[in-house]
Design a protein around this motif. Structure first.
Motif, PDB file in Angstrom:
ATOM      1  N   UNK A   1      -0.021 -26.237  62.714  1.00 53.84           N
ATOM      2  CA  UNK A   1      -0.801 -26.533  61.503  1.00 53.84           C
ATOM      3  C   UNK A   1       0.115 -27.040  60.392  1.00 53.84           C
ATOM      4  N   UNK A   2       1.241 -26.375  60.211  1.00 57.21           N
ATOM      5  CA  UNK A   2       2.178 -26.779  59.158  1.00 57.21           C
ATOM      6  C   UNK A   2       2.802 -28.136  59.459  1.00 57.21           C
ATOM      7  N   UNK A   3       3.113 -28.363  60.744  1.00 54.33           N
ATOM      8  CA  UNK A   3       3.698 -29.660  61.134  1.00 54.33           C
ATOM      9  C   UNK A   3       2.713 -30.784  60.825  1.00 54.33           C
ATOM     10  N   UNK A   4       1.439 -30.511  61.150  1.00 50.71           N
ATOM     11  CA  UNK A   4       0.378 -31.485  60.891  1.00 50.71           C
ATOM     12  C   UNK A   4       0.249 -31.733  59.379  1.00 50.71           C
ATOM     13  N   UNK A   5       0.288 -30.641  58.598  1.00 53.54           N
ATOM     14  CA  UNK A   5       0.167 -30.781  57.146  1.00 53.54           C
ATOM     15  C   UNK A   5       1.307 -31.626  56.582  1.00 53.54           C
ATOM     16  N   UNK A   6       2.512 -31.344  57.062  1.00 55.16           N
ATOM     17  CA  UNK A   6       3.671 -32.094  56.561  1.00 55.16           C
ATOM     18  C   UNK A   6       3.527 -33.568  56.891  1.00 55.16           C
ATOM     19  N   UNK A   7       3.093 -33.830  58.118  1.00 54.40           N
ATOM     20  CA  UNK A   7       2.915 -35.209  58.567  1.00 54.40           C
ATOM     21  C   UNK A   7       1.899 -35.953  57.699  1.00 54.40           C
ATOM     22  N   UNK A   8       0.753 -35.322  57.428  1.00 57.85           N
ATOM     23  CA  UNK A   8      -0.288 -35.985  56.626  1.00 57.85           C
ATOM     24  C   UNK A   8       0.196 -36.250  55.207  1.00 57.85           C
ATOM     25  N   UNK A   9       0.922 -35.279  54.629  1.00 56.14           N
ATOM     26  CA  UNK A   9       1.413 -35.458  53.266  1.00 56.14           C
ATOM     27  C   UNK A   9       2.438 -36.597  53.222  1.00 56.14           C
ATOM     28  N   UNK A  10       3.304 -36.657  54.244  1.00 54.87           N
ATOM     29  CA  UNK A  10       4.293 -37.732  54.286  1.00 54.87           C
ATOM     30  C   UNK A  10       3.613 -39.100  54.360  1.00 54.87           C
ATOM     31  N   UNK A  11       2.584 -39.193  55.193  1.00 55.02           N
ATOM     32  CA  UNK A  11       1.851 -40.461  55.295  1.00 55.02           C
ATOM     33  C   UNK A  11       1.292 -40.863  53.924  1.00 55.02           C
ATOM     34  N   UNK A  12       0.727 -39.879  53.217  1.00 61.77           N
ATOM     35  CA  UNK A  12       0.126 -40.177  51.912  1.00 61.77           C
ATOM     36  C   UNK A  12       1.176 -40.553  50.879  1.00 61.77           C
ATOM     37  N   UNK A  13       2.301 -39.869  50.903  1.00 64.21           N
ATOM     38  CA  UNK A  13       3.342 -40.178  49.918  1.00 64.21           C
ATOM     39  C   UNK A  13       3.866 -41.596  50.128  1.00 64.21           C
ATOM     40  N   UNK A  14       4.003 -41.976  51.407  1.00 62.61           N
ATOM     41  CA  UNK A  14       4.496 -43.329  51.693  1.00 62.61           C
ATOM     42  C   UNK A  14       3.509 -44.394  51.215  1.00 62.61           C
ATOM     43  N   UNK A  15       2.214 -44.048  51.244  1.00 66.14           N
ATOM     44  CA  UNK A  15       1.191 -45.028  50.877  1.00 66.14           C
ATOM     45  C   UNK A  15       0.830 -44.961  49.394  1.00 66.14           C
ATOM     46  N   UNK A  16       1.552 -44.119  48.651  1.00 68.82           N
ATOM     47  CA  UNK A  16       1.217 -43.909  47.244  1.00 68.82           C
ATOM     48  C   UNK A  16       1.400 -45.200  46.424  1.00 68.82           C
ATOM     49  N   UNK A  17       0.367 -45.549  45.641  1.00 70.04           N
ATOM     50  CA  UNK A  17       0.495 -46.756  44.821  1.00 70.04           C
ATOM     51  C   UNK A  17       0.894 -46.379  43.386  1.00 70.04           C
ATOM     52  N   UNK A  18       0.847 -47.347  42.507  1.00 67.87           N
ATOM     53  CA  UNK A  18       1.343 -47.107  41.150  1.00 67.87           C
ATOM     54  C   UNK A  18       0.353 -46.339  40.272  1.00 67.87           C
ATOM     55  N   UNK A  19      -0.839 -46.045  40.811  1.00 66.67           N
ATOM     56  CA  UNK A  19      -1.854 -45.368  39.995  1.00 66.67           C
ATOM     57  C   UNK A  19      -1.491 -43.893  39.722  1.00 66.67           C
ATOM     58  N   UNK A  20      -0.537 -43.387  40.419  1.00 62.31           N
ATOM     59  CA  UNK A  20      -0.063 -42.017  40.224  1.00 62.31           C
ATOM     60  C   UNK A  20      -1.151 -40.973  40.458  1.00 62.31           C
ATOM     61  N   UNK A  21      -2.110 -41.307  41.342  1.00 64.30           N
ATOM     62  CA  UNK A  21      -3.140 -40.345  41.710  1.00 64.30           C
ATOM     63  C   UNK A  21      -3.091 -40.155  43.217  1.00 64.30           C
ATOM     64  N   UNK A  22      -3.180 -38.905  43.649  1.00 64.22           N
ATOM     65  CA  UNK A  22      -3.086 -38.624  45.078  1.00 64.22           C
ATOM     66  C   UNK A  22      -4.275 -37.775  45.494  1.00 64.22           C
TER      67      UNK A  22
END
Lengths: 456, 285
Positions: A321-342
């Motif tokens: 579960x934790x590995x999955x959570x880390x993976x999803x957060x990493x994907x989102x951080x990489x795709x983060x745009x300049x709007x500064x909203x996650x």
């Protein structure tokens, strides 16, 4: 103590025999006890070994070389028996080394043979270890594994080996540096945790208009440098690590091998995984390699495999579960745009990985997850809106000293620390046990004056 | 040598999940204890209660009884140039001596007497690619040594050097189908690892990665209903060593009938709190 006037009685033949018999009996007892203690129960008894060492040192001053050699030789044989009982007893091996160092003529060739014998008694684990020590390339290890033991690839060690970063390959890097005149604040965040101590000094000594932070490695070389200049008409200035750099950082925490090697390994292991479909080691190796190679392109497969691992290896359910959570957060951080909203709502997150990488975030939606704690939320120094509704929080420890927080949707009843978030305007605590208490609203408003509180 | 019970309990695991290398494990007997026999253990421990040592003196808040200066002098004299520690005058070097020396000096408030930087350097040189630690540089990772090294790094404030995710995974893989924990891959489970493994996981904030209920059942099954005390495995002879680690393990698992134990020092939390020694951060989940 001296004793006077005690008559010396001559020992009779009979008495002498009795005494001898008694001595023999004692010796027998001693031998039986030591051999039992060392061989049957536990050869790791330091006091016994130390007493024996003292006796040997004494004998070295009294006995002839031939006698010594014989006695030490006997000790080596005794030690061999002990090692048969427990080949990994540290005390035994250390005592053996003592004997070898002190005997008049030590046969190191014989010793080497013995070591080889014990070495071959141990299974593949040790072999793997030595390969690691020699720092073979990953593909060499794969090759060796296939040649030495058929089917032995799919165990724990090899799983680790394929996706291993050698220690010391990850450097701390400055992820983000901010200087704010408005909030009289200098904020530095690092990619990994590090000891701040001496760094703090460097940051704080920065002049009013120009702040440069250098991170130095052990040998004094500069690993990373970030500088920020604050002009007289601006309140705030910052410098941040690029998303490409973050992608490299995420990969490096999985493996230090280069992309081509990883792709090659992934091909090989997927082939093997097809042959052993329910082997958890193969499955986990595939998952980790996919994450390292290209997390976004394999996202669907990774999530499916993790789901399967959770049911296959239920004892480590929370790890997956934790590995999955880390993976999803990493994907989102990489795709983060300049709007500064996650927006990370409803992703089944069990924890929020890498909060240190998000000091700039303004809006964070974490509603509908399974978060249990908020310990490191004070990283979010620019956070204005935080949604934590429908999680499994037991308290909100860590949600403190957030100077920009304005709106908080929270499902916990630990409110006091919120007093340190001085910009807070809206608080939603509906559905909490505390809402059944009659004077909750009054008490909350007393605690947090100026905040618009919703309890139902 | 194996006791007959052990041989009888032992089996090669037919579990397809773990294929590749056979898993050694035990089966918990149906009639094994399922409840904690606190009074029995109290009686058992009382039999050893008259042996006072350094540990007891700290517990009783009576360290003044010992010649601290001399003791500190001796411990510090065991430190070598590379930062490592001898265990005694015979010169065996091992990371567990680094831990013992540092814990002892810290409990006496004299950590400054040793060369901490050098000691940290040596312990970090024993870190392996799997995130674990061995007894010397290049030695195989072992849960006992991992506890010593992680505890040492916590005491000296250098926990940030540990790759918690990598090490945490290695540690949670120590749990076998019986629920018990082993010290290294391919070894039998043993109650003492309920301390070495579990305390390490607690220190690096990954305690939640094991199946707590299964481990609890395993530990309880290792009690002796007649005499009190815990054994390494169900049906074996009990001893004070495994009794301590069985109880301390249950405490880490959250058993309310045992006092909370400090995962670094293996002493009651309130004793450590009184000494103000909690200078490390634990992310408990």
């Amino acid at each position: 103590m001296h004793r006077h006037g005690r008559l010396k009685v001559k020992t009779t033949e009979e008495q002498q025999q009795a005494k001898q018999a008694e001595r023999a009996k004692k010796l027998q007892l001693y031998n039986a006890a030591t051999s039992r203690a060392f061989q049957k129960i536990n050869p790791d008894f330091y006091t016994f070994w130390n007493i024996r060492k003292e006796i040997f040192l004494h004998m070295k001053t009294t006995l002839s070389k031939e006698e010594l050699q014989k006695i030490f030789h006997g000790e080596l044989e005794f030690l061999e028996m002990c090692l048969k009982v427990n080949p990994k007893s540290y005390g035994t091996w250390h005592h053996r080394r003592f004997v070898m160092d002190h005997m008049p003529q030590a046969s190191w060739t014989r010793e080497l043979q013995l070591c080889t014998l014990f070495y071959s008694m141990m299974n593949g684990i040790l072999q793997m270890k030595y390969q690691v020590l020699q720092q073979l390339a990953v593909s060499d290890a794969l090759h060796a594994r296939f040649n030495t033991k058929e089917n032995a690839f799919t165990n724990m060690m090899s799983c680790q080996y394929f996706v291993s970063a050698r220690p010391g390959t990850q450097n701390q890097k400055i992820n983000y540096l901010l200087v704010s005149r408005k909030l009289s604040q200098v904020l530095v965040s690092f990619t990994r945790s590090c000891q701040v101590g001496h760094l703090e000094q460097e940051v704080l000594s920065g002049r009013e208009l120009e702040v440069t932070v250098e991170l130095q490695g052990k040998e004094g070389q500069i690993l990373c440098e970030r500088s920020v200049s604050l002009t007289t008409d601006s309140d705030e200035s910052s410098s941040q690590w690029s998303t490409a750099d973050l992608a490299v950082f995420f990969r490096q925490q999985l493996s230090s091998a280069d992309q081509a090697t990883l792709v090659h390994e992934l091909d090989d292991i997927m082939e093997l995984q097809k042959m052993e479909t329910s082997n958890k080691w193969a499955m986990l190796t595939v998952v980790l390699l996919m994450m390292a190679v290209d997390s976004s392109c394999y996202q669907k497969q990774i999530l499916e495999l993790l789901q399967e691992l959770k049911s296959l290896d239920s004892m480590r359910y929370t790890y997956y579960c934790d590995l999955r959570s880390r993976f999803l957060v990493e994907c989102s951080i990489k795709a983060l745009d300049s709007s500064r909203a996650l927006n990370l709502s409803g992703r089944g997150l069990t924890y929020l990985a890498h909060p240190q990488l998000l000091p700039l975030i303004c809006e964070l939606d974490l509603s509908g997850n399974q978060l249990t704690e908020t310990l490191h939320f004070s990283f979010f120094q620019r956070l204005q809106v935080l949604n934590l509704a429908n999680n499994e929080l037991k308290n909100c420890q860590g949600i403190c000293h957030l100077p920009c927080l304005q709106t908080l949707d929270l499902s916990v009843d630990c409110i006091k620390s919120l007093q340190t978030c001085c910009q807070l305007q809206h608080l939603n605590v509906t559905g909490n046990p505390l809402c059944q208490e009659p004077c909750t609203l009054d008490r909350l408003q007393e605690l947090l004056p100026g905040v618009q509180v919703r309890v139902s | 040598m194996d006791s007959p019970m052990e041989v009888k309990n032992r089996q090669l695991n037919p579990d397809p999940v773990s294929c590749g290398t056979p898993v050694k494990d035990v089966i918990l007997p149906d009639n094994a204890p399922k409840e904690l026999l606190l009074q029995k253990h109290a009686d058992y421990i009382a039999a050893y209660g008259n042996k006072k040592d350094d540990y007891i003196l700290t517990l009783y808040d009576a360290v003044d009884e010992i010649d601290i200066d001399n003791l500190v002098k001796w411990v510090v004299s065991m430190q070598q140039e590379d930062g490592s520690f001898y265990g005694d005058k015979w010169g065996e070097v091992d990371t567990r001596f680094s831990f013992c020396a540092t814990a002892c000096l810290t409990l006496l408030g004299r950590q400054d007497a040793m060369n901490v930087d050098k000691a940290v350097e040596f312990v970090l040189s024993c870190m392996n690619f799997d995130g674990g630690f061995g007894c010397r540089p290049g030695s195989e990772s072992h849960s006992g040594q991992i506890y010593c090294c992680v505890g040492f790094l916590a005491i000296t404030g250098h926990l940030h050097n540990v790759d918690a995710d990598r090490l945490g995974w290695w540690l949670c893989e120590r749990q076998l189908p019986s629920g018990g924990l082993n010290g290294r891959p391919e070894k039998l489970p043993d109650v003492c690892y309920s301390w070495w493994v579990l305390a390490s996981m607690a220190i690096i904030g990954r305690l939640h990665w094991i199946d707590k209920e299964k481990l609890r059942r395993f530990i309880l099954a290792c009690q002796d209903e007649e005499t009190g005390g815990f054994a390494d495995r169900p049906g074996d002879m009990v001893d004070p060593f495994h009794t301590l680690f069985g109880l301390a393990g249950l405490s880490l698992l959250g058993d309310k009938s045992v006092l909370p134990v400090n995962p670094v020092y293996c002493m009651p939390e309130d004793v450590i709190r009184k000494l103000s020694l909690n200078n490390y951060e634990v992310d408990e989940r």
